[in-house]
Write a protein that holds these residues in place. Sequence first.
Motif, short mmCIF file in Angstrom:
data_model
loop_
_atom_site.label_atom_id
_atom_site.label_comp_id
_atom_site.label_asym_id
_atom_site.label_seq_id
_atom_site.Cartn_x
_atom_site.Cartn_y
_atom_site.Cartn_z
N VAL A 222 40.03 43.69 49.30
CA VAL A 222 38.66 44.44 49.35
C VAL A 222 37.68 43.54 48.45
N ALA A 223 38.39 43.42 47.28
CA ALA A 223 37.30 42.48 46.29
C ALA A 223 37.06 41.11 46.66
N VAL A 224 38.05 40.48 47.42
CA VAL A 224 37.61 38.99 47.90
C VAL A 224 36.58 39.30 49.19
N ASP A 225 36.97 40.38 49.98
CA ASP A 225 35.85 40.32 50.82
C ASP A 225 34.30 40.80 50.50
N ALA A 226 34.45 41.54 49.48
CA ALA A 226 33.17 41.77 48.83
C ALA A 226 32.47 40.71 47.98
N PHE A 227 33.25 39.97 47.14
CA PHE A 227 32.53 39.10 46.34
C PHE A 227 32.83 37.80 46.77
N GLY A 228 33.98 37.42 47.23
CA GLY A 228 34.38 36.03 47.58
C GLY A 228 35.18 35.46 46.52
N ALA A 229 35.76 34.21 46.59
CA ALA A 229 36.53 33.92 45.41
C ALA A 229 35.69 33.29 44.55
N GLN A 230 34.56 32.92 44.79
CA GLN A 230 33.23 32.13 43.74
C GLN A 230 32.57 33.36 42.86
N ARG A 231 32.92 34.44 42.98
CA ARG A 231 32.40 35.59 42.06
C ARG A 231 33.61 36.48 41.45
N LEU A 232 34.79 36.06 41.49
CA LEU A 232 35.94 36.90 41.04
C LEU A 232 36.64 35.94 40.17
N LEU A 233 37.21 36.79 38.97
CA LEU A 233 37.83 35.82 37.93
C LEU A 233 39.19 36.83 37.63
N PHE A 234 40.05 35.91 37.32
CA PHE A 234 41.50 36.63 36.89
C PHE A 234 41.47 36.82 35.25
N GLY A 235 42.02 38.18 35.07
CA GLY A 235 42.32 38.78 34.04
C GLY A 235 43.58 39.38 33.90
N SER A 236 44.19 39.12 32.82
CA SER A 236 45.68 39.79 32.71
C SER A 236 45.41 41.25 32.13
N ASP A 237 44.48 41.48 31.37
CA ASP A 237 44.45 42.61 30.46
C ASP A 237 45.51 42.81 29.59
N TRP A 238 46.19 41.65 28.90
CA TRP A 238 47.17 41.53 28.05
C TRP A 238 46.37 42.12 26.67
N PRO A 239 47.17 42.89 25.84
CA PRO A 239 48.59 43.35 26.02
C PRO A 239 48.63 44.53 26.44
N MET A 240 47.46 45.18 26.95
CA MET A 240 47.72 46.56 27.75
C MET A 240 48.53 46.34 28.88
N SER A 241 48.64 45.27 29.60
CA SER A 241 49.42 44.86 30.97
C SER A 241 51.00 44.75 30.61
N ALA A 242 51.22 44.50 29.14
CA ALA A 242 52.85 44.19 28.87
C ALA A 242 53.57 45.62 28.94
N ARG A 243 52.85 46.65 29.23
CA ARG A 243 53.42 48.22 29.21
C ARG A 243 54.12 47.99 30.91
N ILE A 244 53.41 47.36 31.57
CA ILE A 244 53.55 47.25 33.25
C ILE A 244 54.75 46.29 33.36
N ALA A 245 54.57 44.85 32.76
CA ALA A 245 55.44 43.85 33.05
C ALA A 245 54.88 42.86 32.14
N PRO A 246 55.81 41.64 31.99
CA PRO A 246 55.65 40.38 31.08
C PRO A 246 54.41 39.63 31.58
N TYR A 247 53.85 38.94 30.78
CA TYR A 247 52.61 38.31 31.20
C TYR A 247 52.95 37.26 32.09
#
Length: 280
Positions: A222-247
């Motif tokens: 949905v995000a790619v359809d809405a923004f295209g890759a040129q307006r999307l950014l990767f973020g890990s949300d570390w260390p909040m994400s470490a409760r889900i899985a390793p980095y």
Amino acid sequence: MGGAGSGVIASGGAVDAHVHLWDTGRFSLAWFRPELGLPEVADAADLAERSARATTPIGPIAAAIAVQAADTTDEVRWLTALRHPLLAGVVVQYDPVAAPGSASAGVARSGVVRGVRVAVPGRRADLADVAGLDELCEGIGADGGVVEFLVRPEQLPAVGVVASRHPATTFVVCHLGLGAAEPDESWAAALAAAAARPNLAAKASGVVTGRADRRLRRALSVAVDAFGAQRLLFGSDWPMSARIAPYDEIVARTAAALPALGAAGDAAFWGGTARALYRV
């Protein structure tokens, strides 16, 4: 700065556009509780060790943007004083209760500060109760910075309205305006409405959960359809994400769930757009 993600996409490796750093022995975080299972100290050296194990489609993580986890002056001073080869910039928090004299207002022109985050998921859907918002957007835009929004799905259309009022300012929505919520049709429509503003981008951060990755694939599609890759950014949300899985697993699951972006799209999503927006 023009439209979000506009202009030449710089090279130089992957960028994690959303991490948090803190030291609860130096300052308090109002939301921090032991039962959350989070470390009392999350520092740049620890981030560097964990991110070094990850490989994105464009190579290793070469830089990170630290987003303030709370909104105190002591935290701002500590965060903006940090120096580490991986740390490429800081986004400070805006406190609408203290506006316009919040901690963020005093450091918005600091050399390490790349933007200000408006974290208001508990406010009205139309954001009319966020004091000083237009003043903030004008000021940060004039400085070439980024205004980020941490909002719930119902507030996404209002973010688009704010972006329309400030076309010279670049805006970024954290966590796709979704977080742990379900990527239902209501959210998808709200995200598309916000994405209609060319000066607004979004971080695919905080969306990896312990649930099946079909949810993640749906959200990213949905995000790619809405923004295209040129307006999307990767973020890990570390260390909040470490409760889900390793980095490294957060990176791998995000990469596996993304639609095919092509070489240019991968370069933008995994680093180029963040480098352009945050002046990395």
